[in-house]
Scaffold this motif. Sequence first.
Motif, mmCIF file in Angstrom:
data_model
loop_
_atom_site.group_PDB
_atom_site.id
_atom_site.type_symbol
_atom_site.label_atom_id
_atom_site.label_comp_id
_atom_site.label_asym_id
_atom_site.label_seq_id
_atom_site.Cartn_x
_atom_site.Cartn_y
_atom_site.Cartn_z
ATOM 1 N N PHE A 77 5.606 11.754 -0.564
ATOM 2 C CA PHE A 77 5.973 10.342 -0.753
ATOM 3 C C PHE A 77 6.124 9.915 -2.203
ATOM 4 O O PHE A 77 6.920 9.025 -2.497
ATOM 5 C CB PHE A 77 4.972 9.439 -0.025
ATOM 6 N N PHE A 78 5.358 10.505 -3.128
ATOM 7 C CA PHE A 78 5.499 10.086 -4.522
ATOM 8 C C PHE A 78 6.909 10.369 -5.060
ATOM 9 O O PHE A 78 7.519 9.491 -5.688
ATOM 10 C CB PHE A 78 4.442 10.747 -5.418
ATOM 11 N N PRO A 79 7.473 11.580 -4.833
ATOM 12 C CA PRO A 79 8.853 11.827 -5.298
ATOM 13 C C PRO A 79 9.868 10.869 -4.683
ATOM 14 O O PRO A 79 10.828 10.463 -5.350
ATOM 15 C CB PRO A 79 9.118 13.275 -4.850
ATOM 16 N N VAL A 80 9.664 10.501 -3.404
ATOM 17 C CA VAL A 80 10.577 9.559 -2.743
ATOM 18 C C VAL A 80 10.493 8.195 -3.430
ATOM 19 O O VAL A 80 11.519 7.581 -3.757
ATOM 20 C CB VAL A 80 10.238 9.421 -1.239
ATOM 21 N N GLU A 81 9.259 7.735 -3.666
ATOM 22 C CA GLU A 81 9.076 6.436 -4.314
ATOM 23 C C GLU A 81 9.616 6.459 -5.744
ATOM 24 O O GLU A 81 10.201 5.489 -6.220
ATOM 25 C CB GLU A 81 7.594 6.043 -4.310
ATOM 26 N N TRP A 82 9.437 7.584 -6.428
ATOM 27 C CA TRP A 82 9.943 7.709 -7.792
ATOM 28 C C TRP A 82 11.475 7.624 -7.798
ATOM 29 O O TRP A 82 12.063 6.946 -8.653
ATOM 30 C CB TRP A 82 9.504 9.050 -8.396
ATOM 31 N N PHE A 83 12.110 8.294 -6.847
ATOM 32 C CA PHE A 83 13.578 8.289 -6.760
ATOM 33 C C PHE A 83 14.103 6.866 -6.552
ATOM 34 O O PHE A 83 15.003 6.409 -7.263
ATOM 35 C CB PHE A 83 14.034 9.194 -5.616
ATOM 36 N N TYR A 84 13.521 6.162 -5.573
ATOM 37 C CA TYR A 84 14.024 4.819 -5.256
ATOM 38 C C TYR A 84 13.576 3.765 -6.271
ATOM 39 O O TYR A 84 14.160 2.679 -6.330
ATOM 40 C CB TYR A 84 13.630 4.423 -3.830
ATOM 41 N N ALA A 85 12.554 4.084 -7.048
ATOM 42 C CA ALA A 85 12.123 3.169 -8.108
ATOM 43 C C ALA A 85 13.243 2.934 -9.117
ATOM 44 O O ALA A 85 13.332 1.865 -9.725
ATOM 45 C CB ALA A 85 10.882 3.713 -8.814
ATOM 46 N N GLY A 100 0.837 -1.198 0.000
ATOM 47 C CA GLY A 100 0.000 0.000 0.000
ATOM 48 C C GLY A 100 0.867 1.240 0.000
ATOM 49 O O GLY A 100 1.529 1.536 0.990
ATOM 50 N N PHE A 101 0.902 1.958 -1.131
ATOM 51 C CA PHE A 101 1.679 3.198 -1.194
ATOM 52 C C PHE A 101 1.146 4.220 -0.179
ATOM 53 O O PHE A 101 -0.047 4.219 0.142
ATOM 54 C CB PHE A 101 1.614 3.814 -2.594
ATOM 55 N N GLN A 102 2.029 5.093 0.288
ATOM 56 C CA GLN A 102 1.636 6.154 1.226
ATOM 57 C C GLN A 102 0.723 7.177 0.536
ATOM 58 O O GLN A 102 0.026 7.931 1.187
ATOM 59 C CB GLN A 102 2.876 6.867 1.759
ATOM 60 N N PHE A 103 0.757 7.196 -0.783
ATOM 61 C CA PHE A 103 -0.078 8.107 -1.575
ATOM 62 C C PHE A 103 -1.087 7.266 -2.348
ATOM 63 O O PHE A 103 -0.781 6.170 -2.795
ATOM 64 C CB PHE A 103 0.793 8.905 -2.551
#
Length: 389
Positions: free
Chosen positions: A146-154, A131-134
């Motif tokens: 959280f989306f930019p963080v997930e995008w970076f680590y993706a 479950g994503f935080q967003f």
Amino acid sequence: MSTEKIKQRILIIATTASMIEQFNIHNIKILQSLGIEVHVGTNFKKPGTITSNLSESLKKILKKMGVQYHQLDFSRGIGGHKENKLVLNQICSIIQTYKISGIHAHSPLGGIIARRAAHKMNIKILYTAHGFQFFKGGPLKDWLIFFPVEWFYARWTDALITINQQDYSVAHFLPVTQRYYIPGVGVDFKRNFSENERQNLRIQTRKQLGVQKDEYLIISVGELNKNKNHETVLKAIATLNNPKIKYAIAGIGKEKNRLVELTKKLGLQKQVQLLGYLEDLDGLYYAADLNVFVSKREGLGLGGLDGVVHGVYIIGNANTGMKDYILNKDIGLLVKSPTDSNELAKKIQIAMNEKRKVKLNEQIQKFSQENVDKLMTNIYKKEFLNKYE
């Protein structure tokens, strides 16, 4: 030398021992069945939603399974720089010492630090997002943070595994190498209880809880935290002002005292019970008339799905992965705003008045343990062994 001849050693990482105990025992068995040596890294000292005794029991179970386990000093939440750096170093040390060839990470913080370690040590990593935080309908600030963080680590993720359809759609906007959808973490549909045994369990459990035959038992299963949103359920029950409604919550957590105080404030002491952590939930599910599971954020909501499989009608949150299995009114009802106690009260009243019961269909079978295990087996074969079905 071919990849298949090299001994694969996979490290499963989660921030809390509860995520290993609840979601990864089957994954461990699958990896072992493929001839892979499995290691587990998590925080056994702060085990999350299970008790310390159960965390110690988990160590014994892992040892008996032939799994090497490692203490990782994860913080709850996002952690601090010093604590997170310590865990990063711990993971890198495990990778180097045991010649780990790949990681399967779980939980937001576990996923971030594990991906940093995998990138640093140049090994493969799979990340399961529970479950994503967003999410659609969620707070804008969560998307901005959280989306930019997930995008970076993706960018450092070899394969992203999502457990609901909404997250899988969002995953297509992330620069991961590969993305997969699996329907949850697997639920046991093969209940070894006859109808007579179920009825006896229902009678026995309701007697233990002090719930009379003509009373309506609502349950919630989940950690006592703000996200699980037990507060709104209490307010909804207070709004209904019906002494025949009883409410039992199974779970532990830091919000316990606040929920006790709120129960007193609302005058619900005779209607509400906090049961603590229950290892066996069969009796509670069979005793229940309704499962209210209105978490603010939920990847799938195993406590909701497990209840459905037991035949308990459910009220869930439309903005979560619950809508993947609450397909129609034969299974449950969805609220648009999980913190709107008036909306929830109306849904509870509908379920009560119509004495709603679950009617399962074939679509729900995709959430079975057998199906999820089959999908995970194929993912592991492809990602860790380069075998394509």
